[in-house]
Scaffold this active site. Structure first.
Site, PDB file in Angstrom:
ATOM      1  N   HIS A  59      39.774   4.703   9.584  1.00  0.00           N
ATOM      2  CA  HIS A  59      39.247   4.860   7.972  1.00  0.00           C
ATOM      3  C   HIS A  59      39.040   3.036   8.159  1.00  0.00           C
ATOM      4  O   HIS A  59      37.437   3.117   7.791  1.00  0.00           O
ATOM      5  CB  HIS A  59      40.216   5.029   7.269  1.00  0.00           C
ATOM      6  CG  HIS A  59      39.787   4.225   5.886  1.00  0.00           C
ATOM      7  ND1 HIS A  59      39.921   5.264   5.030  1.00  0.00           N
ATOM      8  CD2 HIS A  59      39.860   3.135   5.034  1.00  0.00           C
ATOM      9  CE1 HIS A  59      39.313   5.141   3.424  1.00  0.00           C
ATOM     10  NE2 HIS A  59      39.427   3.304   3.671  1.00  0.00           N
ATOM     11  N   GLU A  60      39.564   2.458   8.169  1.00  0.00           N
ATOM     12  CA  GLU A  60      39.204   0.332   8.330  1.00  0.00           C
ATOM     13  C   GLU A  60      37.910   0.414   9.445  1.00  0.00           C
ATOM     14  O   GLU A  60      36.910  -0.388   8.817  1.00  0.00           O
ATOM     15  CB  GLU A  60      40.361  -0.217   8.289  1.00  0.00           C
ATOM     16  CG  GLU A  60      41.760   0.269   7.502  1.00  0.00           C
ATOM     17  CD  GLU A  60      41.234  -0.150   5.995  1.00  0.00           C
ATOM     18  OE1 GLU A  60      40.177  -0.864   6.074  1.00  0.00           O
ATOM     19  OE2 GLU A  60      41.735   0.783   4.945  1.00  0.00           O
ATOM     20  N   HIS A  63      35.260   1.436   7.799  1.00  0.00           N
ATOM     21  CA  HIS A  63      34.288   0.103   7.027  1.00  0.00           C
ATOM     22  C   HIS A  63      33.688  -0.632   8.233  1.00  0.00           C
ATOM     23  O   HIS A  63      32.898  -1.655   7.651  1.00  0.00           O
ATOM     24  CB  HIS A  63      35.402   0.004   6.421  1.00  0.00           C
ATOM     25  CG  HIS A  63      35.568   0.168   5.148  1.00  0.00           C
ATOM     26  ND1 HIS A  63      35.187   1.281   3.955  1.00  0.00           N
ATOM     27  CD2 HIS A  63      37.177   0.925   5.371  1.00  0.00           C
ATOM     28  CE1 HIS A  63      35.962   1.921   3.219  1.00  0.00           C
ATOM     29  NE2 HIS A  63      36.848   1.786   4.010  1.00  0.00           N
ATOM     30  N   ASP A 162      38.022   2.119  -2.959  1.00  0.00           N
ATOM     31  CA  ASP A 162      36.922   2.326  -2.139  1.00  0.00           C
ATOM     32  C   ASP A 162      35.917   3.021  -3.062  1.00  0.00           C
ATOM     33  O   ASP A 162      34.698   2.376  -3.326  1.00  0.00           O
ATOM     34  CB  ASP A 162      36.557   3.067  -0.935  1.00  0.00           C
ATOM     35  CG  ASP A 162      37.456   2.618   0.731  1.00  0.00           C
ATOM     36  OD1 ASP A 162      37.786   0.770   0.271  1.00  0.00           O
ATOM     37  OD2 ASP A 162      37.383   3.930   1.529  1.00  0.00           O
TER      38      ASP A 162
END
Ligand code: ZN
Length: 384
Positions: A59-60, A63, A162
């Site tokens: 997930h990170e 980004h 987010d």
């Protein structure tokens, strides 16, 4: 981040594991062991947690890699028990870019969930949902639902999730950036109150999440305010011009009397008009506690320290403060020491310039004449 260990570098980004994360692993393993007295089940509990955090890591990276497309690098990614933190070197300037960077994280979890769903359907392993819980049911199906939860929770339209960035990016198209931030942050704190209230009657873990959301939303609002206040100022506008210096041959006793007799904590060390080191209060205290009263400043000063220049913007200076874990930085102009910036003084400047901005009065001189003490956490300024 302190108490973090590097576990590797992927796509040029260092990945760190926070020490408390290992405590969480141990706690999960132990609680499974106490509940079931079964080593296999305890290992599955630990494996499940590791699988979830691999998804958090991906997930990170969602980004980070989306930010890279807009020319923004990520300093590092740290895994904490409450999730991951990707430290982007700056925030995307355009709302459209911020929107895509914010959405890229949850999108990764949706993709993982879809892939797992397809696999489970094809292999006939899909179990009815009511048989699935956090600790029982088909392993991969639990990972699937955890990913849906990660995507859903992160898309709640409030800071620090987010979804808060998505909301701000959408609001920023029709109003000023600080106002958009304030709305997203207030929504976050309102939500935190609801979580906390619900947690009192249901699951105490909600209170913990509420606390995390409340603090995160406040930091986000403070960071946005600092960004808008410092945007048009340079280091010269906020630096301190009057301060004491030491020479390498001075005794520590001279430094201690300067600390006791004035406001300064850290001292630039100057040799023949040239800046050669920084004497930090912490190093000085360490020397004192070792009984090194007669050491010279040159023996315990730091020779490796960050510096600022008068004409540079203030935003990148914050990052340097954080990376070097110092609170004072010398300002150097063509090799000459011209001033000091301290985190405390930056906080004071923030309060004063905010007040001036609110009153629509602009003047550096007026701001310098006022002195308002405030401690603030500036780590949030780097964005996440
Ligand atoms: Zn995210």
């Amino acid at each position: 981040m302190k108490w973090s260990w590097k576990i590797g570098t992927f796509a040029g980004i260092g990945v760190y594991l926070h020490a408390t994360f290992l405590l969480l692993l141990a706690w999960i393993g132990l609680s499974h062991w106490i509940d079931y007295r079964n080593f296999g089940l305890a290992m599955i509990g630990v494996l499940f947690l590791l699988a979830i955090f691999s998804c958090v890591l991906l997930h990170e990276f969602g980004h980070a890699l989306m930010a890279r497309r807009f020319g923004i690098e990520t300093k590092d990614i740290t895994l904490l028990p409450i999730g991951g933190v990707a430290r982007l070197e700056r925030l995307p300037e355009k709302p459209g870019q911020e929107l895509l960077v914010a959405l890229a994280g949850p999108a990764v979890n949706v993709v993982i969930a879809c892939l797992l769903g397809i696999y489970l359907l094809l292999t006939g392993h899909f179990e009815p949902i009511r048989q699935i819980g956090l600790t029982h049911g088909e392993f991969l199906e639990r990972v699937l639902f955890a990913n849906l939860f990660l995507a859903g929770f992160n898309l709640i339209p409030a800071f620090p999730m987010d979804g808060g960035r998505v909301l701000r990016a959408l609001l920023a198209r029709r109003m000023e950036y600080p106002r958009a931030t304030r709305i997203a942050a207030n929504t976050g704190q309102g939500l935190a109150l609801c979580f906390g209230f619900l947690g009192l009657f249901t699951n105490p873990f909600l209170i913990f999440i509420a606390l995390f959301v409340w603090i995160g939303a406040g930091q986000e609002a403070a960071a946005a305010q600092a960004k808008s206040v410092f945007e048009n100022l340079s280091v010269r506008d906020v630096m301190i011009g009057q301060f004491q210096t030491l020479s390498p041959s001075d005794r520590i006793s001279r430094a201690t009397s300067l600390v006791l007799g004035g406001w300064q904590q850290d001292f630039p060390v100057v040799d023949r008009e040239r800046l050669v080191g920084m004497l930090l209060r912490s190093d000085m205290l360490m020397a004192l506690s070792n009984g090194d009263l007669n050491s010279s400043v040159g023996q315990i000063m730091r020779r490796d320290f960050p510096v600022a220049t008068p004409e540079e913007a203030i935003q990148p200076v914050f990052g340097r403060f954080h990376d070097a874990e110092v609170t004072t930085m010398p300002v150097v102009d063509n090799g000459r020491l011209t001033g000091l910036v301290t985190l405390e003084n930056l906080a004071e400047n923030l309060v004063v310039y905010s007040a001036l901005k609110a009153a629509r009065v602009h003047g550096v001189g007026a701001a310098r004449a006022v002195n308002v003490p405030l401690k603030a956490n500036y780590r949030t300024l780097e964005g996440q």
